[in-house]
Structure formats: C-alpha cells, structure tokens
Design a protein around this motif. Structure first.
Motif, PDB file in Angstrom:
ATOM      1  N   LEU A   1       0.838  -1.206   0.000  1.00 53.16           N
ATOM      2  CA  LEU A   1       0.000   0.000   0.000  1.00 53.16           C
ATOM      3  C   LEU A   1       0.868   1.248   0.000  1.00 53.16           C
ATOM      4  O   LEU A   1       0.569   2.222  -0.707  1.00 53.16           O
ATOM      5  N   LEU A   2       1.947   1.236   0.771  1.00 50.54           N
ATOM      6  CA  LEU A   2       2.859   2.384   0.788  1.00 50.54           C
ATOM      7  C   LEU A   2       3.443   2.632  -0.593  1.00 50.54           C
ATOM      8  O   LEU A   2       3.529   3.786  -1.046  1.00 50.54           O
ATOM      9  N   ASP A   3       3.858   1.580  -1.279  1.00 47.62           N
ATOM     10  CA  ASP A   3       4.408   1.736  -2.625  1.00 47.62           C
ATOM     11  C   ASP A   3       3.387   2.350  -3.577  1.00 47.62           C
ATOM     12  O   ASP A   3       3.759   3.033  -4.538  1.00 47.62           O
ATOM     13  N   ALA A   4       2.111   2.113  -3.311  1.00 50.15           N
ATOM     14  CA  ALA A   4       1.047   2.587  -4.207  1.00 50.15           C
ATOM     15  C   ALA A   4       0.304   3.790  -3.625  1.00 50.15           C
ATOM     16  O   ALA A   4      -0.840   4.051  -3.991  1.00 50.15           O
ATOM     17  N   TRP A   5       0.958   4.560  -2.771  1.00 50.49           N
ATOM     18  CA  TRP A   5       0.270   5.657  -2.089  1.00 50.49           C
ATOM     19  C   TRP A   5      -0.347   6.652  -3.074  1.00 50.49           C
ATOM     20  O   TRP A   5      -1.408   7.208  -2.823  1.00 50.49           O
ATOM     21  N   SER A   6       0.323   6.882  -4.211  1.00 52.23           N
ATOM     22  CA  SER A   6      -0.192   7.866  -5.165  1.00 52.23           C
ATOM     23  C   SER A   6      -1.426   7.367  -5.905  1.00 52.23           C
ATOM     24  O   SER A   6      -2.165   8.172  -6.484  1.00 52.23           O
ATOM     25  N   LEU A   7      -1.653   6.043  -5.903  1.00 48.98           N
ATOM     26  CA  LEU A   7      -2.887   5.495  -6.460  1.00 48.98           C
ATOM     27  C   LEU A   7      -4.003   5.529  -5.422  1.00 48.98           C
ATOM     28  O   LEU A   7      -5.172   5.722  -5.758  1.00 48.98           O
ATOM     29  N   ALA A   8      -3.623   5.330  -4.159  1.00 54.65           N
ATOM     30  CA  ALA A   8      -4.622   5.347  -3.089  1.00 54.65           C
ATOM     31  C   ALA A   8      -5.080   6.762  -2.756  1.00 54.65           C
ATOM     32  O   ALA A   8      -6.152   6.951  -2.176  1.00 54.65           O
TER      33      ALA A   8
END
Length: 478
Positions: free
Chosen positions: A142-149
């Motif tokens: 989730l951290l790696d995808a923060w900009s999607l979240a």
C-alpha cells in the motif's frame, strides 16, 4: 529543448535483451538463497518489535481487511455506486465512500484478487491474522502505491505529479535520517532540488513562463513576468510544488507512513521501519528447510524455498516416498492453484520428480489459465524437450503471464534488485511492448507487480512508464 515522451525514450534507450525466461523457482528462490550468507542488518534504535509493527499495519488496513473478507464471501467486486457497495456498507457499518476507499486499499495491498467478475481472497488475507509478514508486506504494498490510493489534486499537471511521485523516496529518506520532525519548508527545498535533478537528467532547459511544472531552480527570473517573443508581457508561472508536496505528505499520512502537524512531518514507527527496510534491501527470512517429510505439501514447499535445486529435489523425493503418488500429486496441484506464485513454481518442480505418475493430472491442469504455462512446460520436458527449449511451446500471451507470475513471486519473497533484473527475462524487445502485453494478459497481480517494479527501478523514465501502466490497469484505462 524538451525531453522525449516516456514511451519514445524507452523504445530508444531501454532495449531489453532477448534472453530465455528462467524458471520461476530459480528466479524467485535466488532472492532468498543469495541472502543466506549476509549478516542481518539491525533496525534503527527505537524501532518497535516486529509484532508491534504488524499490529500497526493491521490497524491501518483494518477496514480494507473487513471489506476484502466481505467481498471474498460475497464473491462480488465492490466497484461503482451499485448494489454491492451498498450491501457492504450496510453489513459493515461503513459509509459507501468508506467502503470505496477500503476496497481500493484492499486491491492495492494484495488482499484480494479479481478473476473476471469474481473476487478471491489473496494469500495475504488468508494469513492476515496469523502471519506478521503478510500484514507487513501488505502494508508496504500500500505504501508503494500511495499515489494510487490518494489521487492527485484536480487540475494538477500530470508531468509535475509524476516528478513529485518520483522524488518522494528522497523525501522519505530525509525524514528517516532525521529521526524526528522535519519542517515542511526543508522538505520543499529537497523536493525542488530533486525535481531539478530529474529535469536536468532529461536535458530539459527551463524558461520563464514554462507552466505549472517550471523548474524551481531556474534562477532569479524563473516564475516572474518576462517578455514574450512578440514583446508582450508573460504572466508569472504558478509554482505547483508546494501544493503537490502537501498532497504527497497527506497521501503518505493517509496510509500511515507519517504524521503531520505544526508545519512539520514525522515518520511513524511503521514508516520509519519501511524506509529502513527499503534502504537496506531486506526481506523476511523463509522457514527453515530441515525435515518436512511429515508436513503438508504447502509447508514442505515453503521449507524448500531456501534450498538450492539439488537438496530441494532430495527433499521432494523423501516427501513423495512417504505417501501414495496420486495423493501427493493432488496435494501439489492444490498448492499450485493457490495465491502464492513462488509455491506454484516449486509445486511443479516437485511434480517433475514425480514423473509419469503425474502426467494425467498435469495434462488436465493445462486447461486452467493460471496453471497452463507451468503445465505446458512440464509436459514438454516430460516428453523429452530440452529445458532450455521448453519455453518455445508457450504462446506469447502465456509467456507474458508467466513473466508476471514470476515477478509476483519476487515481489512477495524477493528483493527489489532481483525484480529489476527480472526485466531481462522478458521476451518483448522494449519496455513499452512489455507493458502493453502485460496489461492485456489480465494477471490478477499486475498492479502490485508494476507498482513494485516502478518503486525499485533506478531509471526514472522507465519507472515513470511502469507507474503510469500500473495506474491505467488500476483504473481500467488503456
């Protein structure tokens, strides 16, 4: 002079070598085997115990886990303002927007897998309450995808957003090294410097009035009014970086990586640990490989992760000798149908030891999309094909599916540098061609694989293209 479009730049400068795909087990196991002789680095002083970090990760993703479990039972995707979302909201005591946010996080954290219109629980969800590693890996995803979240502000220039996303690891590193609160102006100075470096690497020459993503260090005249070619005044370009930094910090805070207050940012214990893990390239150790004859097929395969091929085959033979061949084949194929891609590859390695007794069931498994590439390779080798030539039996789509599945195994069990090297095993000639085909095959782990690859790859242009592809897959775009 402006830079080329990312796809053109990649096609020109980032050619992939045409090499034969290595087996999934060999590639993914190397992530663990190569670490065996390395001393385990110590986390920073004051880092909470692993069990406490896992508790914090579970807290951040608590709603996502609830929604994922509801969706796995209902077998429905919680997308769009429809009946499923309303049912989930009513059943879980959440509002529809909260359900939407939690569902988004569940997908990004690998808690669910979507097969057509059907939802299946991911391996992390199955192990969520009993395995701290599953909780921590889910949160790091989730951290790696923060900009999607945390979507970018409306109207933000896409190029400027991409630059900020690319610069965020340096911001996090400063926070981690500071071991305490850092003022937002200091983070903004670092962001400006990093963005300027990225533009310099692309050979972009800033000029007054270049737009909202004008270079922040272009000199005293940058962003000020200046003459246009026809002599008329050009209004100053607005500086987008302060607003985008606020967006990035809010996004990182929303996933539990940092806290904000009084004009400063501070990494949470979980965020501090995650940044340290990424800096040190550390992964969770696999189970001990000793003595698995009495265990289930899954536990036996997990125990063989750290073994080299020779000792692993000996372990497979001992385990197979202790049970009827038919029962053993059924157990191994059941593991291969699971959610862990590394175990899928190891299961077929064990089936190679079984030999002819497994042929009928392996041939039947070739009709299942997730097992088909493995089954076809097994059958080709069983029928006498050279292992190096066996991949020729796969179609381009099957080869690409296998590439994504292998990458998923590395994401779950390996180190980021191995994921970067995994690019070399792609059969496509360029990164854009690979991304196009990866999007088309529809592997359920595509988004997680692309986000992890973008976070790991040192080439800014390639990372940007991969990140954009992950966003397109996540949002259903083309």
């Amino acid at each position: 002079m402006t830079s080329r479009k990312p796809d053109e730049q990649l096609a020109r400068n980032s050619r992939l070598r045409l090499v034969r795909p290595r087996s999934l087990a060999t590639t993914a196991r190397r992530a663990v085997a190569d670490r065996r002789t390395r001393p385990a680095p110590r986390p920073p002083e004051g880092t909470p115990p692993r069990v406490e970090l896992a508790r914090q990760a579970r807290h951040v993703l608590a709603d996502a886990v609830r929604v994922a479990r509801w969706a796995a039972v209902d077998r429905s995707t919680v997308t769009g303002p429809g009946t499923a979302r309303e049912r989930a909201a009513a059943a879980l005591g959440l509002t529809p927007p909260q359900v939407h946010t939690a569902w988004d996080r569940a997908r990004l954290a690998g808690l669910v897998e979507i097969h057509g219109d059907t939802v299946r629980p991911g391996w992390r969800l199955r192990a969520w309450d009993r395995d701290d590693s599953a909780a921590l890996r889910g949160w790091v995803a989730l951290l790696d995808a923060w900009s999607l979240a945390h979507p970018a502000p409306p109207g933000a220039e896409p190029a400027a957003v991409a630059e900020v996303v690319e610069a965020v690891p340096q911001v996090l590193s400063l926070l981690q090294l500071s071991a305490g609160p850092v003022l937002v102006p200091a983070l903004l100075d670092l962001l400006r410097q990093r963005v300027a470096e990225l533009r310099e690497q692309r050979c972009e020459v800033p000029y007054p009035g270049a737009g909202p993503d004008a270079a922040p260090d272009a000199g005293p005249g940058a962003g000020q009014a200046g003459p246009a070619p026809d002599g008329t005044a050009v209004p100053p370009a607005p500086d987008a970086l302060p607003g985008l930094l606020d967006w990035a910090l809010e996004g990182l805070a929303s996933v539990g990586a940092l806290t904000l207050g009084d004009g400063q940012a501070t990494l949470t214990p979980l965020g501090n640990w995650a940044v340290w893990v990424k800096l040190e390239q550390i992964c969770v150790a696999a189970q001990s490989p000793a003595g698995h004859i009495e265990q289930s097929a899954e536990d036996m395969l997990r125990g063989c992760v750290r073994l080299t091929p020779g000792p692993a085959r000996a372990e497979y033979r001992a385990w197979l000798a202790a049970r009827p061949a038919g029962k053993a084949v059924t157990e191994l194929l059941a593991v291969a149908r699971g959610d862990d891609a590394l175990l899928r590859g190891l299961a077929f390695e064990a089936l190679r030891v079984v030999g002819a007794a497994a042929e009928a069931e392996v041939r039947a498994a070739a009709g299942e999309p997730s097992l088909r590439p493995y089954a076809l390779l097994w059958l080709a080798e069983h029928e006498g094909a050279d292992p190096d030539e066996a991949p020729d039996v796969l179609t381009r789509e099957e080869t690409t599916w296998l590439w994504v599945d292998t990458a998923a195994a590395v994401v779950d069990h390996g180190e980021s540098d191995l994921l970067v090297r995994h690019l070399e095993s792609a059969v496509q000639g360029t990164v854009p061609a690979l991304l196009d085909e990866v999007r088309r095959v529809g592997h359920p782990r595509t988004v997680q694989v692309l986000v992890a690859l973008a976070a790991a790859h040192p080439d800014p242009a390639l990372a940007k293209a991969v990140r954009r592809a992950a966003f397109q897959v996540h949002t259903g775009g083309s």
